[in-house]
Write a protein that holds these residues in place. Structure first.
Motif, short mmCIF file in Angstrom:
data_model
loop_
_atom_site.label_atom_id
_atom_site.label_comp_id
_atom_site.label_asym_id
_atom_site.label_seq_id
_atom_site.Cartn_x
_atom_site.Cartn_y
_atom_site.Cartn_z
N ILE A 1 0.84 -1.21 0.00
CA ILE A 1 0.00 0.00 0.00
C ILE A 1 0.87 1.25 0.00
N LYS A 2 1.91 1.24 0.80
CA LYS A 2 2.77 2.41 0.95
C LYS A 2 3.45 2.81 -0.35
N PHE A 3 3.92 1.81 -1.12
CA PHE A 3 4.71 2.12 -2.30
C PHE A 3 3.91 2.09 -3.60
N THR A 4 2.62 1.85 -3.51
CA THR A 4 1.78 1.84 -4.72
C THR A 4 1.02 3.16 -4.81
N ALA A 5 1.22 3.86 -5.91
CA ALA A 5 0.57 5.17 -6.08
C ALA A 5 -0.82 5.04 -6.69
N THR A 6 -0.97 4.17 -7.67
CA THR A 6 -2.27 3.97 -8.32
C THR A 6 -2.44 2.49 -8.63
N GLY A 7 -3.71 2.08 -8.74
CA GLY A 7 -3.97 0.71 -9.13
C GLY A 7 -4.55 -0.12 -8.00
N TYR A 8 -3.93 -1.25 -7.70
CA TYR A 8 -4.52 -2.18 -6.74
C TYR A 8 -3.45 -2.98 -6.02
N ILE A 9 -3.87 -3.60 -4.93
CA ILE A 9 -3.10 -4.63 -4.23
C ILE A 9 -3.99 -5.85 -4.15
N ASP A 10 -3.47 -6.98 -4.63
CA ASP A 10 -4.25 -8.20 -4.68
C ASP A 10 -3.64 -9.23 -3.71
N VAL A 11 -4.40 -9.59 -2.69
CA VAL A 11 -3.94 -10.58 -1.70
C VAL A 11 -4.71 -11.87 -1.94
#
Length: 367
Positions: free
Chosen positions: A279-289
């Motif tokens: 989350i910290k290093f992602t500016a746009t888009g998504y995180i998929d767990v």
């Protein structure tokens, strides 16, 4: 008082079921300033080692009840004992050097021995003993220092945050929106420093071998759900989509379905760190767990659409004090601690990434 009087005598335990051999060894060793303890019975000698560990053991191989090999194995299996060098002595040409060394002995000498050689071997093993003792002592001092240091840092940081939060709520004076933003920044900085201090303490506990994990069965699906729910507001603040795929429940008996044997608190720390970093290093888009598991293994993947990591940086990503090159990278301890925790569970953690195409961290654990 002279300095020599304060020097500790090395204690040598000599074990042999033949009394004449004990007297001979004592005579040879008396050339140096040792405290010599003689034991003719191997079982009573083992009790001496357990109650008051000597600095070195000279041990005859062929003895009734406990022979030298079994005596050595029992010492090495006792986790409560410090390192004690063991010198095996034998008059039999067929005694196995291989078996003795595999049992945990440090050196081997045959009778009849040269007194000078015996004394040299004893001095050599005592030097090794002193070196290891000094290393362990320094490690203990380092852990104690880190523990005290981190405790002394945590207390004022926590107190400062309490005062700052009261200020933000207007307990001491009126707070403008601009001032509230400054206070929030200060609270965030303090919190980052507090987390770094806690991570530093955990790292040194793992490295010093004083971290004791508590393994109990727990529901891994519930843990992943819990961590992602807790971190979801951080993703929403950045307009990121935090996706969670927990997979299908296994068709197993209720008490074993989706259960993992491990330290839930420590594995929670790992997931919080990896997902939080995404989350910290992602500016746009998504995180998929995503979570997948079978009867024997657990696989957790955390994929992001962040800036990615170069192959060069990936090689050192999980090393201590190797921060990434992204803006806002921390001390480089978080990923190292995560690796320590996962490896303590007999698992593995790795990353696949390409600059400009995000990263995928994969955690694998045995059930």
């Amino acid at each position: 008082m002279s300095l020599n009087n304060s020097v500790k005598q090395d204690r040598i335990l000599v074990v042999d079921d033949v009394y004449d051999n004990l007297i001979l060894l004592e005579t040879v060793l008396q050339e140096d300033n040792y405290e010599i303890i003689l034991a003719q019975d191997s079982k009573s000698a083992l009790a001496i080692v357990e109650q008051s560990p000597p600095d070195i053991v000279l041990l005859d191989i062929m003895m009734p009840e406990l022979d030298g090999y079994e005596f050595t194995r029992r010492i090495r299996q006792n986790q409560n004992l410090p390192y004690i060098p063991i010198l095996l002595i034998t008059a039999h040409i067929y005694s196995s050097v291989v078996e003795g060394l595999d049992a945990g002995a440090d050196d081997f000498i045959r009778k009849p021995f040269d007194p000078d050689e015996l004394n040299a071997r004893v001095r050599s093993l005592l030097r090794l003993k002193h070196t290891i003792d000094e290393r362990d002592h320094m490690a203990s001092l380092r852990e104690d220092f880190v523990s005290r240091f981190t405790h002394d840092l945590r207390t004022p940081l926590a107190a400062a945050n309490r005062v700052l939060k009261l200020m933000r709520e207007g307990m001491f004076c009126s707070v403008t929106p601009e001032f509230a933003q400054i206070i929030n920044t200060m609270i965030g900085s303090n919190q980052d420093l507090l987390e770094m201090v806690n991570t530093l303490l955990e790292v040194y506990r793992h490295e010093a071998g004083s971290k004791h994990l508590k393994f109990f069965p727990f529901d891994i699906r519930e843990l992943v759900r819990e961590v992602t729910q807790e971190l979801k507001p951080l993703a929403e603040e950045k307009n990121l989509d935090l996706k969670v795929e927990l997979g299908e429940k296994l068709d197993l008996e209720p008490e074993s379905a989706n259960m993992v044997m491990g330290d839930r608190i420590e594995l929670r720390r790992v997931l919080t760190n990896i997902i939080g970093n995404a989350i910290k290093f992602t500016a746009t888009g998504y995180i998929d767990v995503s979570l997948s598991l079978d009867a024997n293994n657990v696989l957790i993947k955390i994929q992001d659409t962040g800036p990615g990591i170069s192959q060069q940086d990936q090689a050192f990503l999980f090393e201590r004090f190797r921060p990434g090159k992204h803006t806002g990278s921390g001390s480089g301890l978080g990923l190292y601690l995560s690796r320590c925790i996962i490896e303590s569970h007999q698992g593995a953690i790795n990353v696949e990434s390409e600059p400009g195409h995000g990263s995928t961290f994969t955690i694998s654990l045995p059930k």
